[in-house]
Scaffold this motif. Structure first.
Motif, PDB file in Angstrom:
ATOM      1  N   TRP A  91     -19.743  42.709 -36.848  1.00 22.17           N
ATOM      2  CA  TRP A  91     -19.575  42.087 -38.856  1.00 22.17           C
ATOM      3  C   TRP A  91     -17.582  41.562 -39.264  1.00 22.17           C
ATOM      4  N   TYR A 134     -13.799  50.667 -45.673  1.00 19.02           N
ATOM      5  CA  TYR A 134     -14.959  49.917 -45.033  1.00 19.02           C
ATOM      6  C   TYR A 134     -15.859  50.230 -44.673  1.00 19.02           C
ATOM      7  N   ASP A 135     -17.250  50.404 -44.757  1.00 19.22           N
ATOM      8  CA  ASP A 135     -18.568  51.278 -43.717  1.00 19.22           C
ATOM      9  C   ASP A 135     -17.991  50.876 -42.371  1.00 19.22           C
ATOM     10  N   ALA A 137     -20.313  50.885 -39.979  1.00 14.54           N
ATOM     11  CA  ALA A 137     -21.954  50.555 -38.999  1.00 14.54           C
ATOM     12  C   ALA A 137     -21.734  48.810 -39.758  1.00 14.54           C
ATOM     13  N   THR A 138     -21.775  48.873 -41.555  1.00 17.86           N
ATOM     14  CA  THR A 138     -22.183  46.935 -41.981  1.00 17.86           C
ATOM     15  C   THR A 138     -20.756  47.080 -42.488  1.00 17.86           C
ATOM     16  N   GLY A 139     -20.057  46.791 -43.102  1.00 19.16           N
ATOM     17  CA  GLY A 139     -18.774  46.845 -43.270  1.00 19.16           C
ATOM     18  C   GLY A 139     -18.826  46.074 -44.215  1.00 19.16           C
ATOM     19  N   ALA A 140     -19.610  47.244 -45.524  1.00 18.68           N
ATOM     20  CA  ALA A 140     -19.216  47.236 -47.067  1.00 18.68           C
ATOM     21  C   ALA A 140     -18.866  47.611 -47.230  1.00 18.68           C
TER      22      ALA A 140
END
Length: 355
Positions: A91, A134-135, A137-140
């Motif tokens: 990501w 940021y997360d 796994a997802t970059g959220a």
């Protein structure tokens, strides 16, 4: 006679074997191994970058943060633990979507997320320290710190189980160290923080350069200005000032300064801590040129356990570029100039007990 001849032959063979075993100056060193993979990002779409920082987690995922002139902001890129040469990153996030003209200065990671910190502006274009999580796994984006901590970079970041710690410099009546603690879950500024170090003279400048956290203590180091009337030219010089804070309350527990004969605040200095103490590496004059200075403190006292010890070349400035510690000693790396005036990278190891 036959036995003597056999002995002589055996001795000759042994001498030949010994000679062949001696390394030759003309023998080329083995070529370095090829990397498992390499990756390039942003050359076509984002312009060239600067202020590149990297971190990796325990699973082998790699996170890279950089400032991109193409978008006038910072980018974070994740390469997964199973990344294969030529693949797209897992990501990519653009920090400029949150803060314009934001420069990431440091990055770190733990099992709950990726953290970056740096310098940006608030709504009135005042310098503030911004920290984001940021997360994995997802970059959220999980949170962004409130734009209420004034400060400017370069900022540095460290973690423990209770929070996220960031330090930088801030202008009050002069430049001072600023250190802030954020809640890991929400990004809120913790009670009692930020805290400041104003040196020994109110109107002199103090520039924070690095931070470490260990066992309830927050350790910051940097360059702190002081007027020395008895020094040549009766001028201001920068000390290396190291400060310890309580990681819960933010109370200052001790501070120590080392004179450097240096009037330049642009050099870097570095800090690391483990169960045996706190290590600081910085640039300091020893004679006509700057050399790398290393010193060790106990965790709970401002009195050095050993040092400062110095390392440098003969002709020009020699400055550190990083420090790390393990159970066997402390490692300092940097740049040193040899007697021919050529620059080299160096790495030195000091014994943890005695330097």
């Amino acid at each position: 006679m036959a036995n003597i001849r056999i002995v002589r032959v055996l001795i000759s063979l042994l001498m030949c074997i010994a000679f062949l075993a001696i390394p030759s100056a003309n023998v080329q060193a083995a070529a370095p191994p090829d990397p498992a993979w390499w990756a390039r990002y942003g050359a076509d779409t984002s312009g060239y970058g600067s202020d590149v920082r990297i971190a990796a987690d325990s699973l082998g995922n790699v996170f890279v943060a950089l400032y991109s002139y193409g978008i006038n902001g910072s980018i974070i890129v994740k390469y997964g633990k199973d990344y294969v040469q030529g693949q797209a990153p897992a990501w990519v996030v653009t920090v400029a979507d949150v803060y314009s003209n934001y420069t990431v200065n440091d990055i770190t990671v733990d099992s709950t997320g990726v953290y970056v910190t740096g310098e940006g502006y608030d709504g009135s274009w005042n310098d503030v320290l911004h920290t984001l999580k940021y997360d994995l796994a997802t970059g959220a984006m999980l949170w962004a710190s409130p734009a209420t901590c004034p400060g400017e970079g370069p900022a540095h970041i460290a973690l423990d189980s209770t929070g996220v710690y960031v330090n930088g410099s801030v202008w009050r009546t002069s430049e001072d160290y600023v250190t802030v603690k954020y809640d890991k879950g929400t990004g809120a500024v913790c009670a009692g923080w930020p805290v400041y170090y104003d040196g020994v003279e109110d109107n002199d400048n103090d520039y924070a350069k690095d931070i470490a956290v260990y066992s309830g203590g927050v350790y910051v180091t940097g360059y702190s200005e002081k007027y020395y009337p008895d020094a040549p030219y009766h001028d201001n010089y920068f000390d290396i000032a190291t400060v310890k804070y309580d990681s819960t309350s933010g109370a200052q527990l001790w501070a120590h300064r080392i004179f450097t004969w240096d009037s330049d605040d642009e050099d870097e200095c570095y800090i690391a801590a483990d169960s045996s103490g706190v290590y600081v590496a910085a640039a300091s004059y020893l004679g006509d040129n700057r050399d790398t200075m290393t010193v060790k403190y106990p965790l709970n006292s401002a009195t050095p356990l050993w040092g400062p010890v110095y390392y440098g070349g003969t002709y020009d400035d020699d400055v550190p570029a990083g420090i790390a510690v393990d159970s066997s000693g402390v490692y300092v790396t940097g740049n040193v100039e040899d007697s021919s005036g050529d620059g080299h990278y160096y790495t030195r190891k000091y014994g943890a007990a005695d330097g």
